[in-house]
Motif scaffolding. Structure first.
Motif, PDB file in Angstrom:
ATOM      1  N   GLY A  15      14.349  19.601  49.492  1.00 40.41           N
ATOM      2  CA  GLY A  15      15.026  20.850  49.804  1.00 40.41           C
ATOM      3  C   GLY A  15      16.536  20.698  49.880  1.00 40.41           C
ATOM      4  N   ILE A  16      16.995  19.968  50.878  1.00 42.62           N
ATOM      5  CA  ILE A  16      18.430  19.870  51.151  1.00 42.62           C
ATOM      6  C   ILE A  16      19.184  19.180  50.017  1.00 42.62           C
ATOM      7  N   THR A  52      29.558  15.739  43.489  1.00 46.02           N
ATOM      8  CA  THR A  52      28.294  16.466  43.650  1.00 46.02           C
ATOM      9  C   THR A  52      27.236  15.585  44.295  1.00 46.02           C
ATOM     10  N   PHE A  53      27.107  14.348  43.811  1.00 46.54           N
ATOM     11  CA  PHE A  53      26.105  13.444  44.376  1.00 46.54           C
ATOM     12  C   PHE A  53      26.515  12.958  45.776  1.00 46.54           C
ATOM     13  N   ALA A  54      27.824  12.802  45.985  1.00 47.82           N
ATOM     14  CA  ALA A  54      28.297  12.423  47.324  1.00 47.82           C
ATOM     15  C   ALA A  54      28.001  13.537  48.317  1.00 47.82           C
ATOM     16  N   MET A  55      28.214  14.789  47.903  1.00 45.18           N
ATOM     17  CA  MET A  55      27.939  15.926  48.775  1.00 45.18           C
ATOM     18  C   MET A  55      26.451  16.035  49.079  1.00 45.18           C
ATOM     19  N   ALA A  56      25.610  15.762  48.073  1.00 42.16           N
ATOM     20  CA  ALA A  56      24.162  15.803  48.290  1.00 42.16           C
ATOM     21  C   ALA A  56      23.741  14.764  49.317  1.00 42.16           C
ATOM     22  N   LEU A  57      24.335  13.574  49.240  1.00 46.96           N
ATOM     23  CA  LEU A  57      24.022  12.505  50.192  1.00 46.96           C
ATOM     24  C   LEU A  57      24.457  12.874  51.605  1.00 46.96           C
ATOM     25  N   VAL A  58      25.706  13.320  51.730  1.00 47.96           N
ATOM     26  CA  VAL A  58      26.226  13.703  53.050  1.00 47.96           C
ATOM     27  C   VAL A  58      25.485  14.920  53.584  1.00 47.96           C
ATOM     28  N   GLY A  59      25.136  15.849  52.685  1.00 48.79           N
ATOM     29  CA  GLY A  59      24.378  17.022  53.109  1.00 48.79           C
ATOM     30  C   GLY A  59      23.029  16.642  53.689  1.00 48.79           C
ATOM     31  N   GLY A  60      22.362  15.680  53.054  1.00 49.55           N
ATOM     32  CA  GLY A  60      21.078  15.224  53.568  1.00 49.55           C
ATOM     33  C   GLY A  60      21.213  14.579  54.931  1.00 49.55           C
ATOM     34  N   ILE A  61      22.198  13.708  55.064  1.00 47.44           N
ATOM     35  CA  ILE A  61      22.415  13.015  56.338  1.00 47.44           C
ATOM     36  C   ILE A  61      22.816  13.993  57.437  1.00 47.44           C
ATOM     37  N   THR A  62      23.714  14.919  57.105  1.00 45.80           N
ATOM     38  CA  THR A  62      24.205  15.893  58.085  1.00 45.80           C
ATOM     39  C   THR A  62      23.079  16.800  58.580  1.00 45.80           C
ATOM     40  N   ASN A  63      22.243  17.256  57.652  1.00 44.63           N
ATOM     41  CA  ASN A  63      21.126  18.115  58.057  1.00 44.63           C
ATOM     42  C   ASN A  63      20.109  17.352  58.892  1.00 44.63           C
ATOM     43  N   TYR A  64      19.859  16.103  58.529  1.00 47.22           N
ATOM     44  CA  TYR A  64      18.855  15.307  59.239  1.00 47.22           C
ATOM     45  C   TYR A  64      19.280  15.009  60.679  1.00 47.22           C
ATOM     46  N   TYR A  65      20.569  14.689  60.861  1.00 39.83           N
ATOM     47  CA  TYR A  65      21.029  14.243  62.175  1.00 39.83           C
ATOM     48  C   TYR A  65      21.742  15.323  62.998  1.00 39.83           C
ATOM     49  N   ILE A  66      22.217  16.395  62.344  1.00 36.54           N
ATOM     50  CA  ILE A  66      22.999  17.396  63.084  1.00 36.54           C
ATOM     51  C   ILE A  66      22.367  18.790  63.030  1.00 36.54           C
TER      52      ILE A  66
END
Length: 201
Positions: A172-173, A123-137
């Protein structure tokens, strides 16, 4: 014999491919069932389409879970996409993170405790990747059609703490993905023992 979590010999048997196909289609169909959440912008809607992939990862191995995520997003791209594949790419990256982390931890020792630990860490790994993915992609892509200021304003209307791109990610994300991961975890833990019997037959 070495226990390889990603061994093709165990994952890609005819029986496993049939199960992967069924779970992929189920996951694809579940993508269309979405629920908006209070205090989150309209474009963030909750779905539990990752549950079949997580169950597949638990039962058949992490690689199988990633394949389910891949097929799910390829189907979504083929039948319904408005983002040129960018949304599907982000969904694949975020969902695969949860599947890989949770199922890899579970396969270290197949106990309920490990399943719970795997889902919490995932869950926390997904939150981290989700933040990075939304920010850069994702957000840079959408900013080609809607100014980032408009996206921030839409988000600020439901969450006063969101005032720019950085706070959109932080308030948010990231929280959204933590909630989503928690819901996926609860459903997976609740259903896995029952579904596992059917999958392994």
């Amino acid at each position: 014999m070495s226990k390889n979590l990603f061994a093709k010999k165990r994952t890609f048997t005819t029986s496993s491919l049939v199960k992967i196909s069924i779970l992929s289609v189920l996951s694809f169909l579940m993508m269309f069932i979405q629920t908006p959440l209070m205090f989150f912008p309209e474009f963030l809607k909750l779905d539990v389409a990752d549950v079949p992939a997580v169950i597949g990862g638990f039962a058949l191995g992490p690689l199988a879970g990633v394949v389910i995520q891949l097929v799910k997003n390829l189907l979504h791209f083929a039948f319904k996409t408005s983002t040129g594949g960018v949304g599907e790419l982000a969904n694949f990256m975020i969902g695969s993170t949860f599947v890989l982390v949770s199922s890899a931890i579970y396969h270290l020792n197949k106990t309920k405790k490990n399943a719970v630990i795997g889902c919490i860490v995932a869950t926390f790994a997904m939150a981290l990747v989700g933040g990075i993915t939304n920010y850069y992609i994702l957000i840079p892509f959408y900013s080609r059609f809607y100014p980032i200021e408009a996206i921030v304003a839409m988000s600020s209307a439901v969450n006063k703490y969101i005032v720019d791109l950085n706070t959109l990610i932080i308030y948010g994300i990231v929280p959204f993905n933590i909630i989503k991961g928690s819901v996926i975890s609860i459903i997976t833990i609740a259903l896995y023992k029952r579904v596992r019997i059917l999958i392994r037959k």
